[in-house]
Design an enzyme around this catalytic site. Structure first.
Site, PDB file in Angstrom:
ATOM      1  CE  LYS A   1      -3.913   2.040   2.977  1.00 54.52           C
ATOM      2  NZ  LYS A   1      -4.746   1.719   3.912  1.00 54.52           N
TER       3      LYS A   1
ATOM      4  CG  LEU B   1      -4.299   6.909   4.383  1.00 54.17           C
ATOM      5  CD1 LEU B   1      -3.338   6.600   5.289  1.00 54.17           C
ATOM      6  CD2 LEU B   1      -4.288   6.099   2.931  1.00 54.17           C
TER       7      LEU B   1
ATOM      8  CB  SER C   1      -7.723   3.741   2.972  1.00 50.98           C
ATOM      9  OG  SER C   1      -6.783   2.885   3.770  1.00 50.98           O
TER      10      SER C   1
ATOM     11  CB  ILE D   1      -7.505   3.181  10.770  1.00 47.09           C
ATOM     12  CG1 ILE D   1      -7.732   3.964  12.172  1.00 47.09           C
ATOM     13  CG2 ILE D   1      -8.571   4.212   9.813  1.00 47.09           C
ATOM     14  CD1 ILE D   1      -7.074   5.113  12.077  1.00 47.09           C
ATOM     15  CB  ALA D   2     -12.547   2.674  10.229  1.00 45.47           C
ATOM     16  N   GLY D   3     -11.763  -0.398   8.882  1.00 50.97           N
ATOM     17  CA  GLY D   3     -11.907  -1.635   7.674  1.00 50.97           C
ATOM     18  C   GLY D   3     -11.341  -1.277   6.656  1.00 50.97           C
ATOM     19  CB  SER D   4      -8.260   0.573   5.629  1.00 45.68           C
ATOM     20  OG  SER D   4      -8.794   1.854   6.237  1.00 45.68           O
TER      21      SER D   4
END
Length: 590
Positions: A154, A203, A229, A250-253
């Site tokens: 990434k 992001l 992201s 961080i929240a499902g990335s």
């Protein structure tokens, strides 16, 4: 300039109220708008030049890689690229170690496929030309678990002499001084990082577009987003251009693009893998923890990657990581499990296809001898608005807006970001007016105000700790080993991730809790799912529910996944559960 009237109407205010607030907002923002305009005029040329330099670097790397591939193909016409690209990672590594395949044949096969996908999906931010030099010396690491394996990374993973843009202009022309720890470990294990992949602006989005490199498309349907992201990774691996990649979550990335693109993705417990050398827009934020992790075609590949990374070399490079090697015994265990299952989290009604695949996998697990136990989240609305969103934006969004300064807003994040620029008093007013019309949107507007003083930050951190302890206590009362739950899928239509926050409830909760979580593709959207979607109403029946229904429409044939979760530091158990699901689904489809 922000069309405040249009925005306020979107969040369900009547036109008269919207117009009144518009006048007040314009009066409050006029001076700031003029100053912002002046700054834009003076910096426009510099921004344009930075973007062009970044694009030129990418174009040059792609052209040089294409030329190298062409030369290799001409001198090695017998290379069986089609066969190589079909091999799972476990078989590929065996053949590389045994000398049945050469690292050169594998490398150039994947490089050619990546270059082809880049033209179709726009999934890469640049080829790592240093990989051609590493290929010449890779034999020195032949004992590595990933010897000769091309690996994609990434954009935000540091690679020496390359930018980690995070999709924002301010990060351009600032190349990393050295490789991040994970890249160093990959190289020590014989892997060859060969390409950096695209991300959304800043992001913090589950779309994948930015003003530097543009929009990434879904490999299964170009009208759909690849997710974010880690969306470039999802698209590249889902399209067959890489068989192993590293993302961050961080929240499902990691989990969202994996689900959207039909691959496996794993978010380890934060701290299990080193984050040294990864770029973050929100560095220092501690309420909702980010974690790097692997993405691949199958669960065994994820496990092999974790085993390769969890080695003495990483532990010595980053002493803050617990020196705990991968527990192969736990991963290979066949002991029956007590599995909690969650079909609806009480915040976002799942789409028909999401609910269906949970029911189907639950039935397969029961038939295999596992015990399934109903599970529900504690205080889900409080956890999302007061702990997750308020934790992410504890500074009142100041840091993010600073990072975006000077950057044109990409279409995929514009509607998400515009409310962030509204003055605090207007956010408070909107939250008050929406309290009865749409309570969860009102709560999110309140959360965007941030936490406040240092003492309030400490209280917020304490509240997160309390919620984690309460959840673990409830988990133990349920007497479960792991949890089966939905992940947002199928892939959204373009631009919708920037419009609707609510579906992140299914993934961000496990970053808040710091539970390891992964996704496994199990099915595809059926015509029956599409027909049932027509009757979707949602839990709150508000603007977000309407948008979610629109976002997942026209998805017949797209991949569907489930999410598997375990308690902190039980990463191997989580992967073992993912493997169980994967095997049962394969057996049922024979």
């Amino acid at each position: 300039m922000v069309n405040v009237t249009e925005f306020l109407q979107r969040v369900e205010l009547d036109r008269r109220t919207a117009v009144l607030l518009t006048g007040a907002a314009c009066a409050a923002c006029a001076a700031g708008a003029l100053l912002l305009l002046a700054r834009k005029i003076t910096s426009h040329q510099e921004v344009k030049a930075k973007i062009q330099r970044a694009r030129n670097r990418r174009t040059e790397s792609l052209q040089r890689a294409e030329l190298a591939v062409l030369r290799y193909k001409e001198s090695h016409p017998a290379t069986k690229s089609v066969h190589i690209l079909t091999l799972p990672l476990s078989e590929l590594t065996k053949q590389l170690q045994g000398g049945l395949l050469t690292p050169e044949d594998v490398f150039y096969s994947y490089m050619e496929k990546t270059l082809d996908l880049q033209k179709r999906l726009n999934c890469c931010t640049g080829i790592l030309l240093e990989s051609f030099d590493q290929l010449k010396t890779v034999a020195s690491n032949k004992e590595g678990l990933l010897y000769g394996v091309p690996v994609s990374i990434k954009d935000n993973l540091g690679y020496k002499n390359h930018d980690s843009s995070c999709g924002v202009i301010i990060n351009l022309d600032q190349p990393a001084q050295e490789d991040c720890v994970l890249v160093k470990v990959l190289k020590r294990q014989g892997a060859i990082p060969f390409v950096k992949t695209n991300i959304p602006q800043g992001l913090l989005s589950y779309d994948c577009g930015n003003p530097i490199y543009g929009q990434t498309l879904n490999p299964h349907n170009s009208k759909k987003t690849s997710g974010g992201s880690s969306g470039g990774e999802g698209a590249l691996i889902g399209g067959g251009g890489s068989l192993l990649g590293l993302g961050s979550d961080i929240a499902g990335s990691i989990r969202l693009p994996s689900a959207f693109c039909g691959i496996c993705g794993f978010k380890p417990t934060a701290g299990r893998l080193s984050s040294w050398g990864l770029s973050h827009v929100y560095r220092g934020q501690k309420s909702v923890l980010a974690s790097p992790g692997p993405m691949a075609r199958d669960v065994d590949s994820l496990a092999l990657c974790m085993q390769a990374l969890l080695c003495n070399h990483m532990f010595s490079l980053d002493p803050t990581v617990p020196p705990v090697p991968f527990n192969v015994q736990v991963y290979q265990s066949s002991k029956p499990l007590r599995i909690g299952y969650l079909e609806n989290d009480g915040y976002t009604q799942p789409s028909p296809s999401m609910a269906r695949v949970i029911r189907e996998v639950k039935a397969l697990l029961e038939q295999a001898g596992h015990t399934l136990v109903p599970y529900s989240h504690l205080k889900i609305e409080y956890a999302l608005s007061e702990l997750t969103v308020k934790g992410l934006f504890a500074d009142g969004i100041t840091t993010l807006l600073q990072k975006l300064e000077g950057s044109p807003l990409d279409p995929c994040v514009r509607q998400q970001v515009l409310p962030y620029y509204l003055p605090k008093w207007l956010k408070k007013t909107i939250a008050f007016l929406l309290k009865r019309l749409s309570p969860r949107i009102a709560h999110i507007f309140n959360s965007l105000l941030g936490v406040g003083a240092v003492a309030d930050v400490w209280k917020q951190h304490a509240a997160v700790e309390d919620y984690i302890h309460e959840t673990i206590a409830y988990w133990r009362r349920c007497n479960i080993d792991v949890l089966l739950c939905p992940v947002v899928a199928p892939a959204f239509n373009h631009l919708y991730p920037g419009k609707v926050f609510s579906p992140l409830s299914y993934t961000s909760i496990y970053n808040l809790l710091n539970f390891p979580a992964g996704v496994v593709p199990v099915s595809t959207v059926t015509a029956e799912d599409e027909e049932e979607l027509k009757h979707y109403k949602g839990i709150y029946r508000d603007h977000w529910d309407m948008l979610f229904k629109q976002a997942v429409s026209d998805s017949k044939g797209l991949p569907m996944a489930v999410q598997c979760v375990a308690l902190p530091w039980q990463d191997e158990l989580c992967l073992r559960f993912m493997k169980e699901v994967e095997q049962l689904v394969k057996q049922s489809s024979r």
